[in-house]
Design an enzyme around this catalytic site. Sequence first.
Site, PDB file in Angstrom:
ATOM      1  N   TYR A  75       0.852  -1.201   0.000  1.00  0.00           N
ATOM      2  CA  TYR A  75       0.000   0.000   0.000  1.00  0.00           C
ATOM      3  C   TYR A  75       0.885   1.248   0.000  1.00  0.00           C
ATOM      4  O   TYR A  75       0.646   2.200  -0.747  1.00  0.00           O
ATOM      5  CB  TYR A  75      -0.909  -0.039   1.232  1.00  0.00           C
ATOM      6  CG  TYR A  75      -1.851   1.137   1.364  1.00  0.00           C
ATOM      7  CD1 TYR A  75      -2.907   1.314   0.487  1.00  0.00           C
ATOM      8  CD2 TYR A  75      -1.684   2.076   2.387  1.00  0.00           C
ATOM      9  CE1 TYR A  75      -3.782   2.398   0.610  1.00  0.00           C
ATOM     10  CE2 TYR A  75      -2.553   3.151   2.530  1.00  0.00           C
ATOM     11  CZ  TYR A  75      -3.596   3.307   1.646  1.00  0.00           C
ATOM     12  OH  TYR A  75      -4.460   4.369   1.776  1.00  0.00           O
ATOM     13  N   LYS A 131       0.971   4.219  -2.801  1.00  0.00           N
ATOM     14  CA  LYS A 131       0.635   5.627  -2.538  1.00  0.00           C
ATOM     15  C   LYS A 131       1.834   6.535  -2.821  1.00  0.00           C
ATOM     16  O   LYS A 131       1.658   7.688  -3.224  1.00  0.00           O
ATOM     17  CB  LYS A 131       0.109   5.801  -1.109  1.00  0.00           C
ATOM     18  CG  LYS A 131      -1.287   5.184  -0.901  1.00  0.00           C
ATOM     19  CD  LYS A 131      -2.353   5.865  -1.778  1.00  0.00           C
ATOM     20  CE  LYS A 131      -3.753   5.352  -1.489  1.00  0.00           C
ATOM     21  NZ  LYS A 131      -4.792   5.984  -2.331  1.00  0.00           N
TER      22      LYS A 131
HETATM   23  N1  LIG Z   1      -9.469   5.658   5.635  1.00  0.00           N
HETATM   24  C1  LIG Z   1      -8.249   6.105   5.817  1.00  0.00           C
HETATM   25  O1  LIG Z   1      -7.753   6.126   6.956  1.00  0.00           O
HETATM   26  C2  LIG Z   1      -7.416   6.621   4.646  1.00  0.00           C
HETATM   27  C3  LIG Z   1      -6.209   7.237   4.929  1.00  0.00           C
HETATM   28  C4  LIG Z   1      -5.434   7.706   3.885  1.00  0.00           C
HETATM   29  C5  LIG Z   1      -5.859   7.576   2.570  1.00  0.00           C
HETATM   30  N2  LIG Z   1      -7.033   6.967   2.303  1.00  0.00           N
HETATM   31  C6  LIG Z   1      -7.403   6.856   0.882  1.00  0.00           C
HETATM   32  O2  LIG Z   1      -8.654   7.489   0.676  1.00  0.00           O
HETATM   33  C7  LIG Z   1      -9.349   6.874  -0.424  1.00  0.00           C
HETATM   34  C8  LIG Z   1     -10.755   6.507   0.020  1.00  0.00           C
HETATM   35  O3  LIG Z   1     -10.677   5.522   1.031  1.00  0.00           O
HETATM   36  P1  LIG Z   1     -11.753   5.360   2.210  1.00  0.00           P
HETATM   37  O4  LIG Z   1     -11.044   5.584   3.471  1.00  0.00           O
HETATM   38  O5  LIG Z   1     -12.964   6.161   1.916  1.00  0.00           O
HETATM   39  O6  LIG Z   1     -12.007   3.778   2.129  1.00  0.00           O
HETATM   40  P2  LIG Z   1     -13.176   2.962   1.423  1.00  0.00           P
HETATM   41  O7  LIG Z   1     -12.692   1.553   1.355  1.00  0.00           O
HETATM   42  O8  LIG Z   1     -14.453   3.261   2.109  1.00  0.00           O
HETATM   43  O9  LIG Z   1     -13.245   3.632  -0.037  1.00  0.00           O
HETATM   44  C9  LIG Z   1     -12.566   3.172  -1.164  1.00  0.00           C
HETATM   45  C10 LIG Z   1     -13.590   3.030  -2.281  1.00  0.00           C
HETATM   46  O10 LIG Z   1     -12.923   2.688  -3.492  1.00  0.00           O
HETATM   47  C11 LIG Z   1     -13.648   1.643  -4.113  1.00  0.00           C
HETATM   48  N3  LIG Z   1     -12.766   0.890  -4.999  1.00  0.00           N
HETATM   49  C12 LIG Z   1     -11.754   0.055  -4.660  1.00  0.00           C
HETATM   50  N4  LIG Z   1     -11.197  -0.462  -5.766  1.00  0.00           N
HETATM   51  C13 LIG Z   1     -11.880   0.061  -6.837  1.00  0.00           C
HETATM   52  C14 LIG Z   1     -11.775  -0.084  -8.238  1.00  0.00           C
HETATM   53  N5  LIG Z   1     -10.868  -0.893  -8.789  1.00  0.00           N
HETATM   54  N6  LIG Z   1     -12.625   0.627  -9.023  1.00  0.00           N
HETATM   55  C15 LIG Z   1     -13.543   1.453  -8.485  1.00  0.00           C
HETATM   56  N7  LIG Z   1     -13.708   1.607  -7.156  1.00  0.00           N
HETATM   57  C16 LIG Z   1     -12.876   0.928  -6.349  1.00  0.00           C
HETATM   58  C17 LIG Z   1     -14.170   0.799  -2.946  1.00  0.00           C
HETATM   59  O11 LIG Z   1     -15.233  -0.046  -3.337  1.00  0.00           O
HETATM   60  C18 LIG Z   1     -14.592   1.895  -1.980  1.00  0.00           C
HETATM   61  O12 LIG Z   1     -15.900   2.340  -2.247  1.00  0.00           O
HETATM   62  C19 LIG Z   1      -8.492   5.664  -0.828  1.00  0.00           C
HETATM   63  O13 LIG Z   1      -7.715   5.996  -1.959  1.00  0.00           O
HETATM   64  C20 LIG Z   1      -7.609   5.442   0.387  1.00  0.00           C
HETATM   65  O14 LIG Z   1      -6.405   4.793   0.060  1.00  0.00           O
HETATM   66  C21 LIG Z   1      -7.832   6.482   3.308  1.00  0.00           C
END
Ligand SMILES: NC(=O)c1ccc[n+]([C@@H]2O[C@H](COP(=O)([O-])OP(=O)(O)OC[C@H]3O[C@@H](n4cnc5c(N)ncnc54)[C@H](O)[C@@H]3O)[C@@H](O)[C@H]2O)c1
Length: 249
Positions: free
Chosen positions: A153, A157
Site C-alpha cells: 500500500y 501511494k
Molecule cells: N481511511 C483512511 O484512513 C485513509 C487514509 C489515507 C488515505 N485513504 C485513501 O482514501 C481513499 C478513500 O478511502 P476510504 O477511506 O474512503 O475507504 P473505502 O474503502 O471506504 O473507499 C474506497 C472506495 O474505493 C472503491 N474501490 C476500490 N477499488 C476500486 C476499483 N478498482 N474501481 C472502483 N472503485 C474501487 C471501494 O469499493 C470503496 O468504495 C483511498 O484511496 C484510500 O487509500 C484512506
Amino acid sequence: MKQPTVLITGALTGIGRATAIAFAKQGANVVVSGRHEVAGQSLAAELRTLGANAEFVKADVANEADVSKLIEKAVSLFGQLDIAVNNAGTEGELGPITGQTAENVHATFSTNVLGTLLSMKHEMRAMQAQGHGSIVNLSSIAGKVGVAGASVYVASKHAVEGLTKSAALEGAAFGVRVNAVAPGPVQTDMLDRFVGRDESQKAGFLSGIPLKRAATVDEIAETILFVASSKATYLTGQSIAVDGGFTIQ
Ligand SMILES: NC(=O)c1ccc[n+]([C@@H]2O[C@H](COP(=O)([O-])OP(=O)(O)OC[C@H]3O[C@@H](n4cnc5c(N)ncnc54)[C@H](O)[C@@H]3O)[C@@H](O)[C@H]2O)c1
C-alpha cells in the site's frame, strides 16, 4: 455562475461518499462512480435530494474501457468536466514483506496506481480539450512515510505522489491543476481494516497522532473541495497532508 461538473471515483463509501455529498450541497453537477450498481444509483438519488444534478456511472478504475466510457459519459451528461477526484483505492492484503505475494502487488497497484493513471489519462484528455480543469488524487500519509506491515500500500501511494507531480507538470501547459490530498487515519472501514475494530487497540494507534484522534470523512472532503476549487488557483503538484500532525513528528 455555471456550476462545476465533478467526477468522483470510488464514491460509494467513506471519503468518496462524503466528498460527493459536500459537492452536491454546493449545487455542483456530480457524477459518482463505483463498482456497485444498486448502491451507486441510491447514492445518486440521495445527492439529487440535496439539490444537485447527479448521476451514477458504473466503473472499475483498473479497467481502461470502463474509465474511458466514464469520462465520456460525464462530459456528455453535463457538457464538460471541471473537477475530478480520483479517490478509488484499496489497502490490499496487509502484512509483513516476508508474507507478500505477486498477486497482492498486482491487485493493489491495479486500483491505486494503474487506476489513478488511467483516470488521469482520460480526464486530462477531456480537460485539455476544454482548456481547464482540476484533479485531486487521494494519496495518504502512506505516500509520504513507510508503514511496517503495509509495504505494498505504501509503495502504491508513493507512486500516486509521483504521478501527481508529473501530471501537474504536464497539465500546467494546458490549464489543468493536479494535486493530491494525503489523509492520516480517517474514521472509515479502511481504518478498521488497518488497525482492527478493537477500541483499545485503535486508541493506542491514535495516541501516536498529535491531535489524538482520527479525522472525520467530512474533514477530508472539505480539504478536497478547497484544493479542487477556484480558491486554490496557484496550487499545483502538491500533496496536502491532512493528518493531525502525524508527518511533522
Ligand atoms: N481511511 C483512511 O484512513 C485513509 C487514509 C489515507 C488515505 N485513504 C485513501 O482514501 C481513499 C478513500 O478511502 P476510504 O477511506 O474512503 O475507504 P473505502 O474503502 O471506504 O473507499 C474506497 C472506495 O474505493 C472503491 N474501490 C476500490 N477499488 C476500486 C476499483 N478498482 N474501481 C472502483 N472503485 C474501487 C471501494 O469499493 C470503496 O468504495 C483511498 O484511496 C484510500 O487509500 C484512506
